[in-house]
Write a protein that holds these residues in place. Structure first.
Motif, PDB file in Angstrom:
ATOM      1  N   GLY A 103       0.815  -1.212   0.000  1.00  0.00           N
ATOM      2  CA  GLY A 103       0.000   0.000   0.000  1.00  0.00           C
ATOM      3  C   GLY A 103       0.841   1.250   0.000  1.00  0.00           C
ATOM      4  O   GLY A 103       0.532   2.238  -0.691  1.00  0.00           O
ATOM      5  N   ARG A 104       1.911   1.237   0.768  1.00  0.00           N
ATOM      6  CA  ARG A 104       2.812   2.392   0.795  1.00  0.00           C
ATOM      7  C   ARG A 104       3.464   2.600  -0.558  1.00  0.00           C
ATOM      8  O   ARG A 104       3.604   3.748  -1.024  1.00  0.00           O
ATOM      9  CB  ARG A 104       3.869   2.167   1.877  1.00  0.00           C
ATOM     10  CG  ARG A 104       4.914   3.286   1.972  1.00  0.00           C
ATOM     11  CD  ARG A 104       6.149   2.978   1.172  1.00  0.00           C
ATOM     12  NE  ARG A 104       7.154   4.006   1.267  1.00  0.00           N
ATOM     13  CZ  ARG A 104       8.154   4.154   0.403  1.00  0.00           C
ATOM     14  NH1 ARG A 104       8.264   3.344  -0.636  1.00  0.00           N
ATOM     15  NH2 ARG A 104       9.047   5.118   0.558  1.00  0.00           N
ATOM     16  N   GLU A 105       3.864   1.529  -1.228  1.00  0.00           N
ATOM     17  CA  GLU A 105       4.512   1.645  -2.531  1.00  0.00           C
ATOM     18  C   GLU A 105       3.602   2.341  -3.536  1.00  0.00           C
ATOM     19  O   GLU A 105       4.020   3.256  -4.249  1.00  0.00           O
ATOM     20  CB  GLU A 105       4.898   0.254  -3.052  1.00  0.00           C
ATOM     21  CG  GLU A 105       5.946  -0.464  -2.226  1.00  0.00           C
ATOM     22  CD  GLU A 105       7.298   0.191  -2.298  1.00  0.00           C
ATOM     23  OE1 GLU A 105       7.550   0.936  -3.275  1.00  0.00           O
ATOM     24  OE2 GLU A 105       8.124  -0.022  -1.393  1.00  0.00           O
ATOM     25  N   PHE A 106       2.350   1.921  -3.597  1.00  0.00           N
ATOM     26  CA  PHE A 106       1.436   2.520  -4.564  1.00  0.00           C
ATOM     27  C   PHE A 106       1.103   3.962  -4.195  1.00  0.00           C
ATOM     28  O   PHE A 106       0.967   4.823  -5.076  1.00  0.00           O
ATOM     29  CB  PHE A 106       0.160   1.682  -4.664  1.00  0.00           C
ATOM     30  CG  PHE A 106       0.324   0.431  -5.471  1.00  0.00           C
ATOM     31  CD1 PHE A 106       0.327   0.494  -6.856  1.00  0.00           C
ATOM     32  CD2 PHE A 106       0.491  -0.799  -4.874  1.00  0.00           C
ATOM     33  CE1 PHE A 106       0.476  -0.653  -7.621  1.00  0.00           C
ATOM     34  CE2 PHE A 106       0.648  -1.952  -5.626  1.00  0.00           C
ATOM     35  CZ  PHE A 106       0.638  -1.877  -7.007  1.00  0.00           C
ATOM     36  N   ALA A 107       0.958   4.255  -2.901  1.00  0.00           N
ATOM     37  CA  ALA A 107       0.631   5.621  -2.482  1.00  0.00           C
ATOM     38  C   ALA A 107       1.770   6.578  -2.808  1.00  0.00           C
ATOM     39  O   ALA A 107       1.547   7.680  -3.343  1.00  0.00           O
ATOM     40  CB  ALA A 107       0.320   5.646  -0.990  1.00  0.00           C
ATOM     41  N   VAL A 108       2.995   6.188  -2.515  1.00  0.00           N
ATOM     42  CA  VAL A 108       4.140   7.062  -2.781  1.00  0.00           C
ATOM     43  C   VAL A 108       4.368   7.219  -4.281  1.00  0.00           C
ATOM     44  O   VAL A 108       4.695   8.313  -4.763  1.00  0.00           O
ATOM     45  CB  VAL A 108       5.399   6.508  -2.080  1.00  0.00           C
ATOM     46  CG1 VAL A 108       6.640   7.252  -2.534  1.00  0.00           C
ATOM     47  CG2 VAL A 108       5.254   6.626  -0.573  1.00  0.00           C
ATOM     48  N   THR A 109       4.175   6.138  -5.030  1.00  0.00           N
ATOM     49  CA  THR A 109       4.333   6.229  -6.485  1.00  0.00           C
ATOM     50  C   THR A 109       3.328   7.212  -7.083  1.00  0.00           C
ATOM     51  O   THR A 109       3.673   8.045  -7.931  1.00  0.00           O
ATOM     52  CB  THR A 109       4.155   4.847  -7.126  1.00  0.00           C
ATOM     53  OG1 THR A 109       5.153   3.953  -6.606  1.00  0.00           O
ATOM     54  CG2 THR A 109       4.300   4.933  -8.634  1.00  0.00           C
ATOM     55  N   ALA A 110       2.079   7.129  -6.641  1.00  0.00           N
ATOM     56  CA  ALA A 110       1.063   8.069  -7.136  1.00  0.00           C
ATOM     57  C   ALA A 110       1.399   9.501  -6.744  1.00  0.00           C
ATOM     58  O   ALA A 110       1.225  10.444  -7.543  1.00  0.00           O
ATOM     59  CB  ALA A 110      -0.304   7.675  -6.582  1.00  0.00           C
ATOM     60  N   LEU A 111       1.905   9.696  -5.531  1.00  0.00           N
ATOM     61  CA  LEU A 111       2.257  11.041  -5.071  1.00  0.00           C
ATOM     62  C   LEU A 111       3.400  11.620  -5.879  1.00  0.00           C
ATOM     63  O   LEU A 111       3.369  12.790  -6.279  1.00  0.00           O
ATOM     64  CB  LEU A 111       2.618  10.989  -3.584  1.00  0.00           C
ATOM     65  CG  LEU A 111       2.838  12.334  -2.898  1.00  0.00           C
ATOM     66  CD1 LEU A 111       1.514  13.077  -2.798  1.00  0.00           C
ATOM     67  CD2 LEU A 111       3.431  12.122  -1.505  1.00  0.00           C
ATOM     68  N   ARG A 112       4.416  10.812  -6.160  1.00  0.00           N
ATOM     69  CA  ARG A 112       5.560  11.298  -6.932  1.00  0.00           C
ATOM     70  C   ARG A 112       5.172  11.600  -8.366  1.00  0.00           C
ATOM     71  O   ARG A 112       5.672  12.557  -8.973  1.00  0.00           O
ATOM     72  CB  ARG A 112       6.695  10.265  -6.882  1.00  0.00           C
ATOM     73  CG  ARG A 112       7.291  10.090  -5.494  1.00  0.00           C
ATOM     74  CD  ARG A 112       8.387   9.055  -5.469  1.00  0.00           C
ATOM     75  NE  ARG A 112       9.579   9.526  -6.146  1.00  0.00           N
ATOM     76  CZ  ARG A 112      10.719   8.838  -6.199  1.00  0.00           C
ATOM     77  NH1 ARG A 112      10.786   7.645  -5.607  1.00  0.00           N
ATOM     78  NH2 ARG A 112      11.763   9.307  -6.829  1.00  0.00           N
ATOM     79  N   GLN A 113       4.273  10.813  -8.945  1.00  0.00           N
ATOM     80  CA  GLN A 113       3.808  11.099 -10.301  1.00  0.00           C
ATOM     81  C   GLN A 113       2.998  12.388 -10.339  1.00  0.00           C
ATOM     82  O   GLN A 113       3.096  13.166 -11.294  1.00  0.00           O
ATOM     83  CB  GLN A 113       2.983   9.931 -10.821  1.00  0.00           C
ATOM     84  CG  GLN A 113       3.803   8.682 -11.126  1.00  0.00           C
ATOM     85  CD  GLN A 113       2.955   7.536 -11.625  1.00  0.00           C
ATOM     86  OE1 GLN A 113       1.726   7.596 -11.583  1.00  0.00           O
ATOM     87  NE2 GLN A 113       3.598   6.472 -12.078  1.00  0.00           N
ATOM     88  N   LEU A 114       2.199  12.630  -9.299  1.00  0.00           N
ATOM     89  CA  LEU A 114       1.443  13.878  -9.226  1.00  0.00           C
ATOM     90  C   LEU A 114       2.383  15.074  -9.110  1.00  0.00           C
ATOM     91  O   LEU A 114       2.178  16.104  -9.767  1.00  0.00           O
ATOM     92  CB  LEU A 114       0.485  13.831  -8.035  1.00  0.00           C
ATOM     93  CG  LEU A 114      -0.368  15.086  -7.791  1.00  0.00           C
ATOM     94  CD1 LEU A 114      -1.256  15.355  -8.994  1.00  0.00           C
ATOM     95  CD2 LEU A 114      -1.215  14.908  -6.536  1.00  0.00           C
TER      96      LEU A 114
END
Length: 251
Positions: A103-114
Protein backbone atom coordinates in the motif's frame (compact mmCIF):
# COMPACT_ATOMS: atom_id res chain seq x y z
CA UNK A 1 16.22 0.61 -26.92
CA UNK A 2 19.29 1.42 -24.83
CA UNK A 3 20.99 -0.82 -22.28
CA UNK A 4 19.42 0.66 -19.09
CA UNK A 5 15.90 0.24 -20.50
CA UNK A 6 16.76 -3.31 -21.58
CA UNK A 7 17.79 -4.14 -18.01
CA UNK A 8 14.52 -2.69 -16.73
CA UNK A 9 12.51 -4.87 -19.12
CA UNK A 10 14.58 -7.87 -18.05
CA UNK A 11 13.58 -7.19 -14.44
CA UNK A 12 9.93 -7.14 -15.47
CA UNK A 13 10.34 -10.54 -17.14
CA UNK A 14 12.06 -11.98 -14.05
CA UNK A 15 9.10 -11.12 -11.77
CA UNK A 16 6.67 -13.78 -13.11
CA UNK A 17 9.54 -16.28 -13.34
CA UNK A 18 10.19 -15.74 -9.64
CA UNK A 19 6.54 -16.47 -8.83
CA UNK A 20 6.64 -19.71 -10.83
CA UNK A 21 9.81 -20.89 -9.08
CA UNK A 22 8.55 -20.06 -5.57
CA UNK A 23 4.98 -21.35 -5.85
CA UNK A 24 5.35 -24.42 -8.06
CA UNK A 25 5.75 -27.75 -6.24
CA UNK A 26 8.65 -29.25 -8.12
CA UNK A 27 9.47 -32.91 -7.57
CA UNK A 28 12.03 -33.14 -4.78
CA UNK A 29 11.90 -29.34 -4.42
CA UNK A 30 14.68 -29.05 -7.00
CA UNK A 31 15.06 -27.53 -10.46
CA UNK A 32 17.64 -29.37 -12.57
CA UNK A 33 19.18 -30.66 -9.36
CA UNK A 34 19.32 -27.23 -7.71
CA UNK A 35 17.05 -26.52 -4.69
CA UNK A 36 14.23 -24.23 -5.74
CA UNK A 37 14.88 -21.80 -2.87
CA UNK A 38 18.38 -21.23 -4.23
CA UNK A 39 16.99 -20.68 -7.73
CA UNK A 40 14.36 -18.26 -6.41
CA UNK A 41 16.93 -16.35 -4.34
CA UNK A 42 19.25 -16.14 -7.36
CA UNK A 43 16.47 -14.76 -9.58
CA UNK A 44 15.52 -12.14 -7.02
CA UNK A 45 19.17 -11.20 -6.42
CA UNK A 46 19.83 -10.74 -10.14
CA UNK A 47 16.67 -8.65 -10.51
CA UNK A 48 17.68 -6.48 -7.53
CA UNK A 49 21.12 -5.90 -9.06
CA UNK A 50 19.53 -4.75 -12.32
CA UNK A 51 17.48 -2.27 -10.27
CA UNK A 52 20.70 -0.54 -9.23
CA UNK A 53 22.57 -1.15 -12.47
CA UNK A 54 20.06 0.38 -14.88
CA UNK A 55 19.97 3.65 -12.94
CA UNK A 56 23.76 3.76 -12.69
CA UNK A 57 24.25 3.14 -16.41
CA UNK A 58 21.57 5.64 -17.37
CA UNK A 59 23.32 8.38 -15.38
CA UNK A 60 26.82 7.32 -16.45
CA UNK A 61 26.00 7.10 -20.16
CA UNK A 62 23.56 10.03 -20.06
CA UNK A 63 20.80 7.78 -21.40
CA UNK A 64 17.99 8.97 -19.12
CA UNK A 65 14.76 8.77 -21.11
CA UNK A 66 11.10 9.47 -20.37
CA UNK A 67 10.33 5.80 -20.97
CA UNK A 68 12.92 4.74 -18.42
CA UNK A 69 11.67 7.22 -15.82
CA UNK A 70 8.17 5.80 -16.12
CA UNK A 71 8.88 2.07 -16.48
CA UNK A 72 11.66 1.76 -13.87
CA UNK A 73 9.46 2.45 -10.79
CA UNK A 74 6.79 0.16 -12.22
CA UNK A 75 9.32 -2.65 -12.63
CA UNK A 76 10.46 -2.19 -9.03
CA UNK A 77 6.90 -2.38 -7.71
CA UNK A 78 6.14 -5.45 -9.84
CA UNK A 79 9.18 -7.33 -8.56
CA UNK A 80 8.52 -6.37 -4.94
CA UNK A 81 4.83 -7.29 -5.09
CA UNK A 82 5.58 -10.61 -6.79
CA UNK A 83 8.11 -11.60 -4.14
CA UNK A 84 6.11 -10.46 -1.11
CA UNK A 85 2.80 -11.97 -2.26
CA UNK A 86 4.59 -15.25 -2.94
CA UNK A 87 6.02 -15.21 0.58
CA UNK A 88 2.52 -14.66 1.99
CA UNK A 89 1.20 -17.55 -0.09
CA UNK A 90 3.99 -19.77 1.27
CA UNK A 91 3.18 -18.52 4.81
CA UNK A 92 6.68 -17.12 5.26
CA UNK A 93 5.50 -13.52 5.84
CA UNK A 94 2.52 -11.93 7.60
CA UNK A 95 -0.24 -10.74 5.29
CA UNK A 96 -0.83 -7.47 7.17
CA UNK A 97 2.84 -6.49 6.95
CA UNK A 98 2.91 -7.12 3.22
CA UNK A 99 -0.32 -5.16 2.80
CA UNK A 100 1.22 -2.15 4.55
CA UNK A 101 4.37 -2.32 2.41
CA UNK A 102 2.54 -2.68 -0.91
CA UNK A 103 0.00 0.00 0.00
CA UNK A 104 2.81 2.39 0.80
CA UNK A 105 4.51 1.65 -2.53
CA UNK A 106 1.44 2.52 -4.56
CA UNK A 107 0.63 5.62 -2.48
CA UNK A 108 4.14 7.06 -2.78
CA UNK A 109 4.33 6.23 -6.48
CA UNK A 110 1.06 8.07 -7.14
CA UNK A 111 2.26 11.04 -5.07
CA UNK A 112 5.56 11.30 -6.93
CA UNK A 113 3.81 11.10 -10.30
CA UNK A 114 1.44 13.88 -9.23
CA UNK A 115 4.38 16.02 -8.15
CA UNK A 116 6.20 15.28 -11.41
CA UNK A 117 3.12 16.34 -13.39
CA UNK A 118 3.28 19.69 -11.56
CA UNK A 119 6.93 20.11 -12.45
CA UNK A 120 8.32 19.20 -9.03
CA UNK A 121 10.92 16.45 -8.62
CA UNK A 122 10.77 14.41 -5.42
CA UNK A 123 13.90 12.24 -5.23
CA UNK A 124 14.08 9.21 -2.98
CA UNK A 125 14.77 10.00 0.65
CA UNK A 126 17.31 8.28 2.89
CA UNK A 127 14.53 6.42 4.65
CA UNK A 128 13.33 5.11 1.30
CA UNK A 129 16.81 3.81 0.50
CA UNK A 130 17.07 2.14 3.91
CA UNK A 131 13.69 0.53 3.28
CA UNK A 132 14.84 -0.79 -0.08
CA UNK A 133 17.98 -2.39 1.37
CA UNK A 134 16.06 -3.94 4.28
CA UNK A 135 13.43 -5.19 1.83
CA UNK A 136 16.01 -7.03 -0.28
CA UNK A 137 17.57 -8.57 2.83
CA UNK A 138 14.16 -9.64 4.19
CA UNK A 139 13.02 -11.29 0.96
CA UNK A 140 16.31 -13.12 0.37
CA UNK A 141 16.48 -14.33 3.98
CA UNK A 142 12.88 -15.57 4.01
CA UNK A 143 13.29 -17.39 0.69
CA UNK A 144 16.44 -19.13 1.89
CA UNK A 145 15.03 -19.83 5.38
CA UNK A 146 12.95 -22.79 4.16
CA UNK A 147 14.29 -25.75 2.29
CA UNK A 148 14.07 -29.52 2.00
CA UNK A 149 15.75 -29.86 5.39
CA UNK A 150 13.10 -27.73 7.10
CA UNK A 151 13.22 -24.25 8.55
CA UNK A 152 16.60 -22.58 8.98
CA UNK A 153 16.05 -20.64 12.17
CA UNK A 154 18.80 -17.98 11.92
CA UNK A 155 17.76 -16.94 8.40
CA UNK A 156 14.09 -16.90 9.39
CA UNK A 157 14.76 -14.61 12.37
CA UNK A 158 16.92 -12.35 10.18
CA UNK A 159 14.15 -12.15 7.60
CA UNK A 160 11.49 -11.33 10.18
CA UNK A 161 13.63 -8.63 11.78
CA UNK A 162 14.38 -7.09 8.38
CA UNK A 163 10.68 -7.21 7.50
CA UNK A 164 9.85 -5.21 10.63
CA UNK A 165 12.47 -2.66 9.60
CA UNK A 166 10.81 -2.45 6.17
CA UNK A 167 7.38 -1.81 7.72
CA UNK A 168 8.64 0.93 10.05
CA UNK A 169 10.75 2.69 7.44
CA UNK A 170 7.92 2.38 4.89
CA UNK A 171 5.52 4.24 7.18
CA UNK A 172 8.12 6.85 8.15
CA UNK A 173 9.24 7.49 4.56
CA UNK A 174 5.61 7.71 3.38
CA UNK A 175 4.93 10.39 5.99
CA UNK A 176 8.08 12.21 4.86
CA UNK A 177 6.96 12.16 1.22
CA UNK A 178 3.52 13.51 2.07
CA UNK A 179 4.96 16.29 4.23
CA UNK A 180 7.37 17.32 1.48
CA UNK A 181 4.60 17.30 -1.11
CA UNK A 182 2.34 19.36 1.16
CA UNK A 183 5.12 21.92 1.69
CA UNK A 184 5.79 22.22 -2.04
CA UNK A 185 2.07 22.56 -2.82
CA UNK A 186 1.62 25.31 -0.23
CA UNK A 187 4.68 27.17 -1.55
CA UNK A 188 3.34 27.03 -5.10
CA UNK A 189 -0.11 28.29 -4.04
CA UNK A 190 1.50 31.14 -2.08
CA UNK A 191 3.60 32.15 -5.09
CA UNK A 192 0.58 32.16 -7.40
CA UNK A 193 -1.34 34.25 -4.84
CA UNK A 194 1.43 36.86 -4.78
CA UNK A 195 1.51 37.11 -8.56
CA UNK A 196 -2.28 37.37 -8.84
CA UNK A 197 -2.43 39.99 -6.09
CA UNK A 198 0.04 42.32 -7.79
CA UNK A 199 -1.06 41.73 -11.37
CA UNK A 200 -4.07 44.17 -11.33
CA UNK A 201 -1.69 47.03 -10.54
CA UNK A 202 -0.32 46.74 -14.08
CA UNK A 203 -3.74 47.35 -15.65
CA UNK A 204 -4.83 50.14 -13.31
CA UNK A 205 -1.63 52.11 -13.20
CA UNK A 206 -0.32 51.61 -16.71
CA UNK A 207 -2.35 54.42 -18.37
CA UNK A 208 -1.66 56.95 -15.64
CA UNK A 209 2.01 56.07 -15.73
CA UNK A 210 2.12 56.63 -19.47
CA UNK A 211 0.52 60.06 -19.03
CA UNK A 212 3.06 60.98 -16.35
CA UNK A 213 5.94 59.84 -18.52
CA UNK A 214 4.73 61.99 -21.41
CA UNK A 215 4.51 65.07 -19.22
CA UNK A 216 7.88 64.67 -17.46
CA UNK A 217 11.45 64.81 -18.80
CA UNK A 218 12.96 61.53 -19.89
CA UNK A 219 15.61 61.64 -17.17
CA UNK A 220 12.87 61.61 -14.52
CA UNK A 221 10.63 59.03 -16.20
CA UNK A 222 13.12 56.17 -16.32
CA UNK A 223 12.31 54.13 -13.25
CA UNK A 224 14.70 51.53 -12.00
CA UNK A 225 13.46 48.01 -11.37
CA UNK A 226 14.62 45.59 -8.71
CA UNK A 227 14.34 41.83 -9.24
CA UNK A 228 12.47 39.95 -6.55
CA UNK A 229 13.11 36.21 -6.62
CA UNK A 230 10.83 33.72 -4.92
CA UNK A 231 11.08 29.94 -4.64
CA UNK A 232 9.75 28.29 -7.83
CA UNK A 233 7.89 31.47 -8.91
CA UNK A 234 8.17 33.66 -12.03
CA UNK A 235 10.42 36.68 -11.75
CA UNK A 236 8.71 39.77 -10.33
CA UNK A 237 9.85 43.37 -10.82
CA UNK A 238 9.36 46.21 -8.32
CA UNK A 239 9.57 49.75 -9.56
CA UNK A 240 11.63 51.85 -7.15
CA UNK A 241 9.90 55.12 -8.11
CA UNK A 242 6.21 54.17 -7.91
CA UNK A 243 6.67 50.97 -5.81
CA UNK A 244 4.47 48.92 -8.13
CA UNK A 245 4.93 45.21 -8.77
CA UNK A 246 4.94 43.65 -12.22
CA UNK A 247 5.57 40.24 -13.71
CA UNK A 248 8.47 40.23 -16.08
CA UNK A 249 7.24 40.71 -19.64
CA UNK A 250 3.94 42.42 -18.73
CA UNK A 251 5.21 45.99 -18.89
Amino acid sequence: MNLPNSLTLTRICLAPLLVVVLLTNFEGRTILGVPNELVGAAIFAVASVTDWLDGYLARRRKQITAFGQVIDPSADKLLTCAALISLVRMEYASAWMVTVIIGREFAVTALRQLAYARGVAMPASRLGKVKMVAQVVAILALILAHGADGQRRPLFLLGQAALWVVVLTALASAADYFLRFNFVAKSARHAVHLIDRHRPAVVVQSKSRIDRQRSTPRSQSSPRFVHIRSLRTPRVLRCTSCRSYFERGTT
